[in-house]
Enzyme design. Structure first.
Site, short mmCIF file in Angstrom:
data_model
loop_
_atom_site.label_atom_id
_atom_site.label_comp_id
_atom_site.label_asym_id
_atom_site.label_seq_id
_atom_site.Cartn_x
_atom_site.Cartn_y
_atom_site.Cartn_z
N LYS A 1 0.83 -1.22 0.00
CA LYS A 1 0.00 0.00 0.00
C LYS A 1 0.87 1.27 0.00
O LYS A 1 0.65 2.18 -0.79
CB LYS A 1 -0.93 0.02 1.23
CG LYS A 1 -1.88 -1.16 1.32
CD LYS A 1 -2.77 -1.07 2.53
CE LYS A 1 -2.06 -1.13 3.86
NZ LYS A 1 -1.37 -2.39 4.15
N ARG B 1 -10.05 0.50 8.27
CA ARG B 1 -9.60 -0.84 8.61
C ARG B 1 -10.74 -1.71 9.12
O ARG B 1 -10.54 -2.88 9.40
CB ARG B 1 -8.55 -0.79 9.72
CG ARG B 1 -7.23 -0.19 9.31
CD ARG B 1 -6.44 -1.18 8.49
NE ARG B 1 -5.24 -1.64 9.12
CZ ARG B 1 -4.04 -1.07 8.96
NH1 ARG B 1 -3.89 0.03 8.26
NH2 ARG B 1 -2.99 -1.61 9.50
N ARG C 1 11.80 -5.84 4.96
CA ARG C 1 11.55 -4.41 4.72
C ARG C 1 12.50 -3.51 5.52
O ARG C 1 12.77 -3.75 6.69
CB ARG C 1 10.11 -4.05 5.10
CG ARG C 1 9.86 -2.54 5.02
CD ARG C 1 8.42 -2.18 5.04
NE ARG C 1 7.76 -2.61 6.26
CZ ARG C 1 6.46 -2.49 6.45
NH1 ARG C 1 5.69 -1.97 5.52
NH2 ARG C 1 5.92 -2.92 7.57
N ARG D 1 11.11 -1.31 11.00
CA ARG D 1 9.99 -0.87 11.83
C ARG D 1 9.86 -1.77 13.05
O ARG D 1 10.07 -2.98 12.97
CB ARG D 1 8.69 -0.94 10.98
CG ARG D 1 8.29 0.43 10.46
CD ARG D 1 7.19 0.38 9.47
NE ARG D 1 5.97 -0.30 9.91
CZ ARG D 1 4.85 -0.35 9.20
NH1 ARG D 1 4.80 0.26 8.02
NH2 ARG D 1 3.79 -0.99 9.64
N ARG E 1 0.02 -9.28 13.65
CA ARG E 1 -0.70 -8.38 12.73
C ARG E 1 -1.53 -9.20 11.75
O ARG E 1 -2.68 -8.86 11.45
CB ARG E 1 0.29 -7.49 11.97
CG ARG E 1 0.92 -6.44 12.86
CD ARG E 1 2.24 -5.94 12.31
NE ARG E 1 2.11 -5.15 11.11
CZ ARG E 1 3.11 -4.89 10.27
NH1 ARG E 1 4.32 -5.39 10.51
NH2 ARG E 1 2.91 -4.15 9.22
P1 AP5 Z 1 4.85 -1.65 1.86
O1 AP5 Z 1 4.57 -0.75 0.71
O2 AP5 Z 1 5.59 -1.09 3.02
O3 AP5 Z 1 3.50 -2.38 2.33
P2 AP5 Z 1 2.26 -1.84 3.15
O4 AP5 Z 1 1.04 -2.47 2.59
O5 AP5 Z 1 2.30 -0.36 3.25
O6 AP5 Z 1 2.58 -2.52 4.55
P3 AP5 Z 1 2.43 -1.94 6.03
O7 AP5 Z 1 3.18 -2.87 6.92
O8 AP5 Z 1 2.78 -0.49 6.10
O9 AP5 Z 1 0.91 -2.12 6.24
P4 AP5 Z 1 0.18 -2.19 7.57
O10 AP5 Z 1 -1.21 -2.09 7.12
O11 AP5 Z 1 0.48 -3.37 8.39
O12 AP5 Z 1 0.81 -1.00 8.42
P5 AP5 Z 1 0.33 0.48 8.74
O13 AP5 Z 1 1.53 1.32 8.76
O14 AP5 Z 1 -0.82 0.86 7.91
O15 AP5 Z 1 5.65 -2.92 1.27
C1 AP5 Z 1 6.07 -3.97 2.12
C2 AP5 Z 1 7.42 -4.53 1.64
O16 AP5 Z 1 7.24 -5.17 0.38
C3 AP5 Z 1 8.51 -3.46 1.40
O17 AP5 Z 1 9.74 -4.00 1.78
C4 AP5 Z 1 8.44 -3.19 -0.11
O18 AP5 Z 1 9.69 -2.76 -0.64
C5 AP5 Z 1 8.05 -4.57 -0.65
N1 AP5 Z 1 7.22 -4.53 -1.85
C6 AP5 Z 1 6.20 -3.65 -2.13
N2 AP5 Z 1 5.62 -3.94 -3.32
C7 AP5 Z 1 6.29 -5.04 -3.81
C8 AP5 Z 1 6.16 -5.80 -5.01
N3 AP5 Z 1 5.22 -5.53 -5.95
N4 AP5 Z 1 7.00 -6.86 -5.18
C9 AP5 Z 1 7.95 -7.16 -4.25
N5 AP5 Z 1 8.14 -6.45 -3.10
C10 AP5 Z 1 7.31 -5.40 -2.87
O19 AP5 Z 1 -0.20 0.33 10.23
C11 AP5 Z 1 0.68 0.03 11.29
C12 AP5 Z 1 -0.12 -0.13 12.57
O20 AP5 Z 1 -0.78 1.11 12.90
C13 AP5 Z 1 -1.25 -1.16 12.51
O21 AP5 Z 1 -0.79 -2.47 12.79
C14 AP5 Z 1 -2.20 -0.62 13.60
O22 AP5 Z 1 -1.74 -0.95 14.87
C15 AP5 Z 1 -2.08 0.88 13.42
N6 AP5 Z 1 -3.08 1.42 12.47
C16 AP5 Z 1 -2.82 2.01 11.26
N7 AP5 Z 1 -3.96 2.38 10.65
C17 AP5 Z 1 -4.97 2.02 11.50
C18 AP5 Z 1 -6.39 2.12 11.44
N8 AP5 Z 1 -7.01 2.68 10.38
N9 AP5 Z 1 -7.10 1.63 12.48
C19 AP5 Z 1 -6.52 1.10 13.56
N10 AP5 Z 1 -5.17 0.95 13.68
C20 AP5 Z 1 -4.41 1.41 12.66
MG MG Z 2 2.54 1.04 4.80
#
Ligand code: AP5
Ligand code: MG
Length: 225
Positions: A14, A89, A128, A161, A172
């Site tokens: 994402k 979410r 990552r 992270r 997660r």
């Molecule tokens: P990356 O682009 O970083 O993936 P991502 O989907 O952004 O993953 P996140 O871990 O950020 O998602 P998340 O939903 O768990 O975390 P968030 O920060 O939102 O890519 C991942 C890896 O793959 C990288 O190394 C990249 O280089 C590689 N990659 C990408 N595309 C690729 C491809 N096509 N091929 C190969 N490799 C590739 O949330 C964190 C925490 O915050 C949550 O756990 C929760 O506690 C809280 N939180 C956030 N939002 C909310 C909400 N709305 N409600 C409640 N809690 C929330």
């Molecule tokens: Mg992300």
């Protein structure tokens, strides 16, 4: 106002896609995870509360999350639209977003689900690295930086992270995928969902996401009518 929601499991890409798409669409990338991590760094009251949930791999409670997102939508740069990453979410968040947008005579135009199998999510999160200053995203095997340990864009050091430790990755995935499915069903029911294969090169996924954002809805309308 253009509102695009990027959906997908932890590590589905994402953030990677949002960075590319925000530039192509000319709207800001708004990620609740990034907002929470900034609050944790600042040790603000929201950050102190959110950290307790993030380090256990759980969703932060809706009252905190929804208010933080609504405040962000008030910022002047969000007036013409936003690319949402990591919000909504669950159904309560999706409903709160719909209400807030309706007050602006707007709505979600598209929700894109980036599909990636769970074993690939684990592999991606384990490798990552993100840059310390701006969170630019890399992967030691699939998307390495040009110079090891340094961000290509701003030169800041790459760090892992806190929630990418193996036990937190597992938490997660087990605790968050069910509510993701609820949100996918919610937007599917509203006719706004498009699904993109996330297991392709980053640029190919970006092309598919852009095509999904700009494609006509069945019946000829674009968006939520
Ligand atoms: P990356 O682009 O970083 O993936 P991502 O989907 O952004 O993953 P996140 O871990 O950020 O998602 P998340 O939903 O768990 O975390 P968030 O920060 O939102 O890519 C991942 C890896 O793959 C990288 O190394 C990249 O280089 C590689 N990659 C990408 N595309 C690729 C491809 N096509 N091929 C190969 N490799 C590739 O949330 C964190 C925490 O915050 C949550 O756990 C929760 O506690 C809280 N939180 C956030 N939002 C909310 C909400 N709305 N409600 C409640 N809690 C929330
Ligand atoms: Mg992300």
């Amino acid at each position: 106002m253009t509102v695009v929601v990027l959906l997908g499991g932890p590590g589905s890409g994402k953030g990677t896609q949002a960075e590319i798409l925000a530039e192509r669409l000319g709207i800001p990338h708004v990620a609740t995870g990034d907002l929470f991590r900034a609050a944790v760094r600042d040790a603000s009251p929201i950050g102190l509360e959110a950290r307790r949930y993030m380090e256990r791999g759980q969703l932060v409670p809706d009252d905190i999350t929804i208010q933080m997102l609504l405040d962000r939508l008030e910022a002047p740069d969000a007036a013409d639209g936003v690319l949402l990453d990591g919000f909504p979410r669950n159904r309560a968040q999706a409903g709160a977003l719909a209400t807030a947008l309706a007050e602006r005579s707007s709505q979600v135009d598209r929700a894109i689900n980036i599909e990636v199998p769970t074993d690939e999510l684990v592999r991606r999160l384990s490798g990552r690295w993100v840059c310390r200053d701006a969170g630019h995203v890399y992967n030691e095997s699939t998307n390495p930086p040009q110079v090891e340990g340094r961000c290509d864009i701003d030169g800041s050091p790459l760090v892992q992270r806190a929630d990418d430790r193996p036990e937190t990755i597992r938490a997660r995935l087990t605790q968050q995928l069910a509510s993701l499915n609820d949100v996918v069903d919610y937007y599917d029911g509203a006719g706004l969902l498009r699904v993109v294969d996330g297991v392709q090169a980053i640029e190919s996924v970006a092309d598919d996401v852009l095509a999904a954002v700009t494609s006509e809805a069945p019946g000829g309308a674009t968006g939520a009518d």
